[in-house]
Design a protein around this motif. Structure first.
Motif, PDB file in Angstrom:
ATOM      1  N   THR A   1       0.818  -1.219   0.000  1.00  0.00           N
ATOM      2  CA  THR A   1       0.000   0.000   0.000  1.00  0.00           C
ATOM      3  C   THR A   1       0.851   1.267   0.000  1.00  0.00           C
ATOM      4  O   THR A   1       0.313   2.354  -0.178  1.00  0.00           O
TER       5      THR A   1
ATOM      6  N   ASP B   1      -4.199   5.511   0.439  1.00  0.00           N
ATOM      7  CA  ASP B   1      -5.244   5.968   1.350  1.00  0.00           C
ATOM      8  C   ASP B   1      -4.758   5.810   2.784  1.00  0.00           C
ATOM      9  O   ASP B   1      -4.690   4.709   3.315  1.00  0.00           O
TER      10      ASP B   1
ATOM     11  N   ASP C   1      -7.333   4.146   5.313  1.00  0.00           N
ATOM     12  CA  ASP C   1      -7.514   2.715   5.072  1.00  0.00           C
ATOM     13  C   ASP C   1      -6.264   1.945   5.498  1.00  0.00           C
ATOM     14  O   ASP C   1      -6.352   0.853   6.060  1.00  0.00           O
TER      15      ASP C   1
ATOM     16  N   ARG D   1     -16.370   1.032   3.569  1.00  0.00           N
ATOM     17  CA  ARG D   1     -15.045   0.544   3.181  1.00  0.00           C
ATOM     18  C   ARG D   1     -15.132  -0.420   2.002  1.00  0.00           C
ATOM     19  O   ARG D   1     -14.338  -0.370   1.072  1.00  0.00           O
ATOM     20  N   LYS D   2     -16.130  -1.310   2.043  1.00  0.00           N
ATOM     21  CA  LYS D   2     -16.303  -2.266   0.945  1.00  0.00           C
ATOM     22  C   LYS D   2     -16.645  -1.533  -0.352  1.00  0.00           C
ATOM     23  O   LYS D   2     -16.116  -1.854  -1.427  1.00  0.00           O
TER      24      LYS D   2
ATOM     25  N   ARG E   1     -13.520   0.124  -1.790  1.00  0.00           N
ATOM     26  CA  ARG E   1     -12.607  -0.847  -2.392  1.00  0.00           C
ATOM     27  C   ARG E   1     -13.183  -1.430  -3.679  1.00  0.00           C
ATOM     28  O   ARG E   1     -12.468  -1.576  -4.672  1.00  0.00           O
ATOM     29  N   ASP E   2     -14.465  -1.748  -3.668  1.00  0.00           N
ATOM     30  CA  ASP E   2     -15.094  -2.333  -4.865  1.00  0.00           C
ATOM     31  C   ASP E   2     -15.072  -1.373  -6.048  1.00  0.00           C
ATOM     32  O   ASP E   2     -15.045  -1.799  -7.206  1.00  0.00           O
ATOM     33  N   HIS E   3     -15.099  -0.069  -5.758  1.00  0.00           N
ATOM     34  CA  HIS E   3     -15.142   0.937  -6.817  1.00  0.00           C
ATOM     35  C   HIS E   3     -13.795   1.649  -6.993  1.00  0.00           C
ATOM     36  O   HIS E   3     -13.725   2.670  -7.678  1.00  0.00           O
ATOM     37  N   ASN E   4     -12.752   1.088  -6.358  1.00  0.00           N
ATOM     38  CA  ASN E   4     -11.401   1.657  -6.482  1.00  0.00           C
ATOM     39  C   ASN E   4     -11.392   3.137  -6.110  1.00  0.00           C
ATOM     40  O   ASN E   4     -10.838   3.980  -6.818  1.00  0.00           O
ATOM     41  N   ARG E   5     -12.021   3.436  -4.980  1.00  0.00           N
ATOM     42  CA  ARG E   5     -12.141   4.816  -4.504  1.00  0.00           C
ATOM     43  C   ARG E   5     -11.503   4.929  -3.130  1.00  0.00           C
ATOM     44  O   ARG E   5     -11.272   3.931  -2.456  1.00  0.00           O
ATOM     45  N   THR E   6     -11.237   6.148  -2.687  1.00  0.00           N
ATOM     46  CA  THR E   6     -10.772   6.363  -1.327  1.00  0.00           C
ATOM     47  C   THR E   6     -11.973   6.490  -0.398  1.00  0.00           C
ATOM     48  O   THR E   6     -13.058   6.923  -0.821  1.00  0.00           O
TER      49      THR E   6
END
Length: 245
Positions: A16, A22, A25, A209-210, A213-218
């Motif tokens: 990371t 992030d 995260d 959080r999910k 992550r699923d949408h490649n966002r912060t």
């Protein structure tokens, strides 16, 4: 087993440490992994802003989140002493806590914790905050655990500063400001999502959080859009709702 699992976590966290990672995260993952590695019941991380005021940025459970917020409010506790001294602060039995922690010790026991160990987020003489490890049962940590826990805290420090921020103090300040401001946004978004989806705050955080992550966002960008009530967030609210029945 301790060193094998720790090595895996170091590799995971190192992945990371890239430009634009992030921070929130990263630190949340660190708190969760610390619980797994050291067989403790909870972990929390606090960071200082440029004025030296500590703010909670990550917690592995709702109980430790409340305890960390309490000690920041009352200005007493292990993580505060750890940050101020830049050294390990440990109390193996909070029923015999230092006299300077009367409210913190009582609150910790009420929330189900009997031992605390705080490690500084430190690079040389610069202390950024602290990570606290909490146990329901009294007891100290082995020397091996102390060594590995401090190494993990050092990784967190490097993750916050990184090579570029080591060279430019202004970048350190901006990144810490961003991390702390992001946490405020996240707390607001958690409460908003919990209310709209009729779920617990912890479930709301997991859903946020999910989705990120699923949408490649912060996390911070998703939290901001939810707070701003943008139309694209309706799918997040729908997904977060508990199934009927």
């Amino acid at each position: 087993m301790l060193y094998r699992r720790t090595a895996q976590v170091f590799v995971e966290l190192a992945d990371t440490l890239v430009a634009g990672f992030d921070v929130i995260d990263f630190l949340q993952s660190l708190a969760e992994r610390a619980v797994e590695i050291f067989d403790v019941d909870a972990a929390g991380i606090v960071l200082a802003d440029p004025r030296g005021t500590l703010t909670l940025v990550a917690a592995s459970s709702e109980e430790v989140r409340l305890l960390e917020l309490f000690q920041l409010q009352e200005e007493e506790g292990a993580c505060l002493d750890c940050y101020r001294s830049g050294t390990l602060v440990t109390c193996a039995d909070l029923s015999a806590a230092p006299p300077k922690w009367p409210m913190f010790a009582a609150a910790a026991r009420e929330l189900g914790f009997s031992a605390v160990h705080a490690f500084p987020l430190r690079l040389r003489d610069q202390v950024l905050g602290a990570i606290g490890l909490f146990n329901a049962a009294p007891g100290g940590l082995s020397q091996d655990t102390v060594t590995v826990a401090q190494a993990l805290a050092d990784v967190a420090t490097i993750g916050i500063l990184n090579e570029r921020t080591l060279r430019e103090h202004q970048m350190v300040t901006e990144q810490l400001h961003f991390a702390l401001n992001s946490r405020v946004l996240l707390e607001q978004a958690k409460g908003m999502l919990a209310e709209r989806a009729q779920i617990e705050v912890g479930e709301a955080f997991a859903a946020l959080r999910k989705y990120a992550r699923d949408h490649n966002r912060t996390l911070s960008s998703v939290a901001r859009e939810l707070i701003d009530n943008r139309s694209g967030m309706t799918d997040l609210i729908t997904a977060a709702r508990r199934p009927a029945g």
